[in-house]
Design an enzyme around this catalytic site. Structure first.
Site, PDB file in Angstrom:
ATOM      1  N   CYS A 108       3.590 -18.357  16.714  1.00 40.46           N
ATOM      2  CA  CYS A 108       3.879 -17.153  15.557  1.00 40.46           C
ATOM      3  C   CYS A 108       2.764 -16.523  15.231  1.00 40.46           C
ATOM      4  CB  CYS A 108       4.463 -18.129  14.281  1.00 40.46           C
ATOM      5  SG  CYS A 108       6.235 -18.566  14.896  1.00 40.46           S
ATOM      6  N   ASN A 147      14.502 -20.924  11.687  1.00 38.79           N
ATOM      7  CA  ASN A 147      14.429 -21.724  12.887  1.00 38.79           C
ATOM      8  C   ASN A 147      15.577 -21.968  13.749  1.00 38.79           C
ATOM      9  OD1 ASN A 147      14.333 -23.674  10.855  1.00 38.79           O
ATOM     10  ND2 ASN A 147      13.463 -25.313  12.152  1.00 38.79           N
ATOM     11  N   GLU A 185       9.756 -17.443  11.878  1.00 39.33           N
ATOM     12  CA  GLU A 185       8.622 -16.341  11.739  1.00 39.33           C
ATOM     13  C   GLU A 185       8.902 -15.484  12.864  1.00 39.33           C
ATOM     14  OE1 GLU A 185       6.371 -20.076  10.421  1.00 39.33           O
ATOM     15  OE2 GLU A 185       7.937 -19.389  11.575  1.00 39.33           O
ATOM     16  N   ALA A 201      18.261 -28.321  22.414  1.00 39.56           N
ATOM     17  CA  ALA A 201      17.950 -29.735  23.144  1.00 39.56           C
ATOM     18  C   ALA A 201      16.738 -29.617  23.930  1.00 39.56           C
ATOM     19  CB  ALA A 201      19.221 -30.224  23.586  1.00 39.56           C
ATOM     20  N   CYS A 240      10.995 -19.966  16.472  1.00 38.22           N
ATOM     21  CA  CYS A 240      10.673 -20.293  14.994  1.00 38.22           C
ATOM     22  C   CYS A 240      11.201 -19.219  13.897  1.00 38.22           C
ATOM     23  CB  CYS A 240       9.064 -20.374  14.775  1.00 38.22           C
ATOM     24  SG  CYS A 240       8.369 -21.604  15.796  1.00 38.22           S
TER      25      CYS A 240
END
Length: 159
Positions: A114, A61, A74, A65, A72
């Site tokens: 995901c 991941n 994945e 900000a 992610c």
């Protein structure tokens, strides 16, 4: 009114009950947690995606900000595979996560974005992607992304 039931089978294994191939894939996902950029959540996720030809694409991941800008683990792994091996089907995805105390005890599941992205891969290649979710107390193995996202938006609605 109609009613229907959705059944999903999830297998729970102790780590030492897994096949050697599954252990290798999970170990790669665990290693990727150390490449995570997660200064905001302090929650490091790693993923390893096995393709049908034996290649493994990995991701972690990457936060920002401006939260929606991050990605992610994945999807990082899946998009890397799609960019570098676009004609090779994914067959298995391992996911591991760590917090400040170390690897999580209970397996974590992919977020909805995901799930949707990997469901698209299942549909594109016409085969399931096994999902291995690691926790120190055991591993969940789910037979497919569709099992994790049973009421799907699969693009057929767009036709």
């Amino acid at each position: 009114m109609k009613e229907f039931h959705i059944d999903v089978t999830v297998h729970f294994f102790a780590f030492n009950e897994l096949s050697e191939a599954d252990v290798r894939l999970i170990e790669q996902a665990k290693a990727m947690t150390y490449t995570s950029y997660s200064p905001y959540s302090h929650f490091s996720v790693g993923a390893a995606l096995l393709l049908s030809d034996g290649q493994v694409f990995k991701g972690s991941n990457q936060e920002n900000a401006v939260f929606p800008v991050g990605l992610c683990a994945e999807r990082v792994a899946f998009f890397a595979a799609s960019a570098n091996a676009p004609d090779v089907a994914p067959v298995a995805l391992a996911i591991a996560a760590r917090n400040a105390d170390g690897f999580v005890s209970q397996p974590v599941t992919p977020c909805g974005s995901c799930r949707q992205a990997l469901l698209e891969a299942e549909m594109r290649f016409g085969q399931s992607v096994r999902v291995l979710l690691y926790g120190t107390e055991g591993v969940y193995i789910v037979p497919s992304m569709r099992a994790l996202l049973p009421l799907t938006f699969d693009g057929s609605e767009l036709l």
